[in-house]
Each structure stands twice: as C-alpha cells, then as structure tokens.
Design a protein around this motif. Structure first.
Motif, PDB file in Angstrom:
ATOM      1  N   ALA A   1       1.089  -1.413  -0.436  1.00 26.75           N
ATOM      2  CA  ALA A   1      -0.044   0.075   0.302  1.00 26.75           C
ATOM      3  C   ALA A   1       0.821   1.188  -0.255  1.00 26.75           C
ATOM      4  N   ARG A   2       2.181   1.230   0.691  1.00 27.32           N
ATOM      5  CA  ARG A   2       2.589   2.306   0.684  1.00 27.32           C
ATOM      6  C   ARG A   2       4.066   1.992  -0.753  1.00 27.32           C
ATOM      7  N   GLY A   3       4.190   1.518  -1.081  1.00 31.44           N
ATOM      8  CA  GLY A   3       4.389   1.301  -2.540  1.00 31.44           C
ATOM      9  C   GLY A   3       5.828   0.569  -2.517  1.00 31.44           C
ATOM     10  N   HIS A   4       6.386   0.235  -1.240  1.00 29.84           N
ATOM     11  CA  HIS A   4       7.357  -0.353  -0.605  1.00 29.84           C
ATOM     12  C   HIS A   4       7.354  -1.994  -1.156  1.00 29.84           C
ATOM     13  N   PHE A   5       6.941  -1.343  -2.557  1.00 32.24           N
ATOM     14  CA  PHE A   5       7.279  -3.340  -3.576  1.00 32.24           C
ATOM     15  C   PHE A   5       8.417  -4.491  -3.464  1.00 32.24           C
ATOM     16  N   GLN A   6       9.917  -3.841  -3.439  1.00 31.17           N
ATOM     17  CA  GLN A   6      11.234  -4.688  -2.158  1.00 31.17           C
ATOM     18  C   GLN A   6      11.432  -5.113  -1.908  1.00 31.17           C
ATOM     19  N   GLN A   7      10.546  -4.801  -0.660  1.00 23.50           N
ATOM     20  CA  GLN A   7      11.013  -4.661   0.939  1.00 23.50           C
ATOM     21  C   GLN A   7       9.614  -6.038   0.626  1.00 23.50           C
ATOM     22  N   ALA A   8       8.194  -5.420  -0.126  1.00 24.18           N
ATOM     23  CA  ALA A   8       7.530  -6.382   0.361  1.00 24.18           C
ATOM     24  C   ALA A   8       7.869  -7.904  -0.486  1.00 24.18           C
TER      25      ALA A   8
ATOM     26  N   LEU B   1       0.140 -11.348  -3.101  1.00 23.10           N
ATOM     27  CA  LEU B   1       0.464 -10.706  -2.639  1.00 23.10           C
ATOM     28  C   LEU B   1       2.462 -10.811  -3.900  1.00 23.10           C
ATOM     29  N   ARG B   2       2.379 -11.356  -4.061  1.00 19.12           N
ATOM     30  CA  ARG B   2       4.058 -11.918  -5.327  1.00 19.12           C
ATOM     31  C   ARG B   2       3.718 -10.967  -6.257  1.00 19.12           C
TER      32      ARG B   2
ATOM     33  N   GLY C   1       3.810  -3.829  -9.030  1.00 19.14           N
ATOM     34  CA  GLY C   1       4.424  -2.663  -8.466  1.00 19.14           C
ATOM     35  C   GLY C   1       5.589  -2.226  -8.425  1.00 19.14           C
ATOM     36  N   LEU C   2       6.454  -3.277  -8.552  1.00 17.34           N
ATOM     37  CA  LEU C   2       7.547  -2.888  -8.862  1.00 17.34           C
ATOM     38  C   LEU C   2       8.618  -2.756 -10.824  1.00 17.34           C
ATOM     39  N   MET C   3       7.566  -3.353 -11.306  1.00 19.27           N
ATOM     40  CA  MET C   3       7.812  -4.155 -13.192  1.00 19.27           C
ATOM     41  C   MET C   3       7.547  -1.922 -13.200  1.00 19.27           C
ATOM     42  N   ASP C   4       6.005  -1.419 -12.634  1.00 17.54           N
ATOM     43  CA  ASP C   4       5.396  -0.601 -12.793  1.00 17.54           C
ATOM     44  C   ASP C   4       6.409   0.756 -12.328  1.00 17.54           C
ATOM     45  N   ARG C   5       7.269   0.428 -11.151  1.00 25.57           N
ATOM     46  CA  ARG C   5       7.633   1.770 -10.088  1.00 25.57           C
ATOM     47  C   ARG C   5       8.610   2.264 -11.061  1.00 25.57           C
ATOM     48  N   ASN C   6       9.589   0.913 -11.697  1.00 25.85           N
ATOM     49  CA  ASN C   6      10.811   0.955 -12.844  1.00 25.85           C
ATOM     50  C   ASN C   6       9.992   1.318 -14.083  1.00 25.85           C
ATOM     51  N   THR C   7       8.984   1.371 -14.923  1.00 28.47           N
ATOM     52  CA  THR C   7       8.745   1.997 -15.679  1.00 28.47           C
ATOM     53  C   THR C   7       8.211   3.372 -15.382  1.00 28.47           C
ATOM     54  N   GLU C   8       7.406   3.818 -14.361  1.00 28.14           N
ATOM     55  CA  GLU C   8       7.270   5.610 -14.407  1.00 28.14           C
ATOM     56  C   GLU C   8       9.256   5.620 -14.431  1.00 28.14           C
ATOM     57  N   GLU C   9       9.700   5.147 -13.586  1.00 26.52           N
ATOM     58  CA  GLU C   9      11.279   5.905 -13.355  1.00 26.52           C
ATOM     59  C   GLU C   9      12.205   6.309 -14.893  1.00 26.52           C
ATOM     60  N   THR C  10      11.523   5.304 -15.194  1.00 29.83           N
ATOM     61  CA  THR C  10      12.346   5.162 -17.263  1.00 29.83           C
ATOM     62  C   THR C  10      11.000   6.485 -17.976  1.00 29.83           C
TER      63      THR C  10
END
Length: 334
Positions: A239-246, A267-268, A274-283
């Motif tokens: 929920a907080r966007g901490h996908f790597q820690q999750a 959850l995985r 979420g982690l993939m989206d985060r990486n895509t958003e950063e790009t």
C-alpha cells in the motif's frame, strides 16, 4: 574237622534254622541263631560259611540302606527332592520292596512337580510384567501363593505388581485426557497434562509421542500466526509502494500452504507488478525530464500522459511544479 554236616547233627540243625529264618525274611533271628549256636566260620562246613556270609552281607546292606534312607529323607525335608529321589531309587535298586523308599519316591516326585508348577508361574509373572500386562501378572502371583502360601517372594512381587497396576491405570487416565486436549487444540494444556506421566512411567513411549505431537501442533500454530503477521505487513508495504521490501518479506514465509499459499501468490504478483510499474515510471520520468531539458513540450506531454496512465497517484506533478517555470508548467499541464 571234616566238612560234612551229617556228621554234626547240631551244625545241621543250626543251618536249617538259619535258612528257615532267612526264608521268612527275619534277618535278625538268623543272626541270633548263628550267634547262639557257638559255631564259627572256621568250625563250620561250606554251607555254614556261605550262610554266615549271606547274613553278614544282608546286615551290612541293611545298615547302608538305613543310612541312605536317613540322608534321602533329610534332603527331602530340606527342599532338595532331586537328590532325595536319586537316593530313594538307589535303595529300591538294592531292595525293590522297600516301602519307605517307595513312599519317599512318591513324595519327592510330588515336590518336584510342585516346584515345576511354581517355576512355570514365576516365568509367567516375569513375562507379563515385561509386557506391562499387570492384570495377568497379578493373577499368576495369586496362583503362586495358592501353591505356596506364605511365600515371601510371591507376596513381595504381588505387592509390586499391585503398585504397577495402579500406576498403569493412572497413566491410562492421563493419556486419555492428553488425547482429548489435543483434539480440542489445547496443545499447551495437553503437554502439561502428559508430562505428569514421567513420574509414573518414565519409559512410556505413548506419552512421549503425544507430547511430541502436541508440541509440533503448537509450533505449527505459532508459524501460522507469524505468517499472518508477515502477510499483514506485506500488504501495508504494498500500500505504501515499498514493493522490494514486500517481496523480501514474502520470501521469509515458511511452511506455506492452503489459504496462505494463495495469499502469498497474490501478494507476490502485486509486489512484482508494482515494482515493474515503478521501474517503468522511473524510465518515463527520465524521458520526460530529457524532453523538458530540450524544450520539447510536445514530447514532454506524451511522456507525462504515459506516467499518469501508469500511476494516477504519481507525485511527478509536485516535482515539476517545484522545478519548472510557472508558465512552462501551465503550458505542459493544460
């Protein structure tokens, strides 16, 4: 002197009297006749000498028989019927009609049979105790005491068996209660209950197995509770966007099955997505900033729209507002 009894009427009469006494089995009278006759072995003829020899041998044999009989009776009275039987039989070998020896043999055999019966019961008691069948052991002890009233060993073993029987009943009650507590999922109570068996029967395998079963189930419950806590924490991290820690937390889950396996897989997937989206958003952010640096507002608008579509809650607008000229920001976001 001539060896002719016809020439000595007194000798002939003595011989006849001795033979008559021997025929009647009256050994003592035969000896008395010889003694009273005054004849000696040296004076008598061959028949007389043979008679004297027979009487003396018979007297010696009787003394030996009497001595052997006394020894045999002593052995029989002192619980050695095997040796007594051997001596009684020895007497009968010499004197087949010896009544006392025959009676002694019967008594000795009865004692041997009696001892054998007791030994059989003793072995049954031993085996029953070894198999923890104390009810059977008690009955065998009672039969033993019927055969040997007052036997201290039998009485002592019976007391020990009675104590073992009492303990086995108490152990059975505890085992049944322990099983009930396990069925009720009261595992710690079951362990506390079953540990009471140790003082009664330290080698009770069933009690130890039930304790291990209860402790295993307790450990499983603890692991389930821990897994629930981890899943709750993973959900908060996502929920907080901490996908790597999750994802790291999900890797720490143990013995996952059933509902937890389904939750973990869901959850995985969320964390990885979420982690993939985060990486895509950063790009996309990097491309947006590059377009702004080159003053290519049209390209910048394309990258910004893609970021918003990917993550409607993106904080990119806050950064752009802080870093861009207000007019350029308005032109970009209008």
């Amino acid at each position: 002197m001539m060896d002719d009894s016809a020439s000595y009427p007194d000798l002939e009469r003595t011989i006849e009297q001795v033979e008559t006494a021997l025929m009647r089995g009256d050994l003592q009278r035969a000896a008395a006749i010889i003694e009273a006759s005054g004849w000696t072995v040296a004076d008598g003829n061959q028949r007389f000498r043979e008679l004297v020899h027979r009487v003396r041998q018979a007297l010696d044999g009787r003394e030996n028989i009497q001595s052997t009989l006394e020894i045999a009776e002593h052995l029989l009275a002192n619980d050695d019927p095997d040796q007594a039987l051997r001596l009684f039989q020895k007497i009968l070998d010499v004197s087949p009609d010896h009544r006392a020896a025959r009676a002694g043999i019967q008594d000795a055999r009865r004692k041997i049979d009696h001892r054998h019966s007791i030994n059989v019961l003793i072995e049954k008691v031993r085996k029953s105790r070894e198999d923890s069948d104390f009810g059977a052991a008690r009955e065998y002890c009672r039969e033993w005491l019927q055969l040997a009233p007052g036997d201290e060993q039998a009485a002592s073993i019976l007391q020990a068996v009675e104590r073992s029987l009492k303990r086995s009943r108490e152990v059975r009650v505890i085992l049944n209660r322990g099983r009930e507590l396990i069925d009720m999922a009261r595992y710690q109570d079951a362990v506390d209950c079953l540990e009471g068996i140790h003082d009664l029967d330290p080698d009770c395998d069933t009690g130890l197995e039930l304790i291990r079963e209860a402790m295993k189930k307790m450990a499983q419950l603890d692991q389930i509770a821990m897994n629930k806590n981890i899943i709750d924490e993973v959900q908060r991290l996502i929920a907080r966007g901490h996908f790597q820690q999750a994802l790291k937390k999900l890797d720490s889950l143990e013995d996952v099955d059933g509902e937890f396996e389904t939750d973990m897989q869901l959850l995985r997937r969320k964390s990885e997505s979420g982690l993939m989206d985060r990486n895509t958003e950063e790009t996309l952010r990097q491309r947006l900033l590059a377009a702004l640096d080159s003053r290519d507002l049209e390209a910048a608008r394309v990258w910004l729209d893609m970021i918003v579509n990917l993550n409607p809650a993106t904080d990119v607008f806050d950064r752009l507002r802080r870093e861009m000229d207000p007019n350029d920001y308005d032109n970009l976001t209008r």
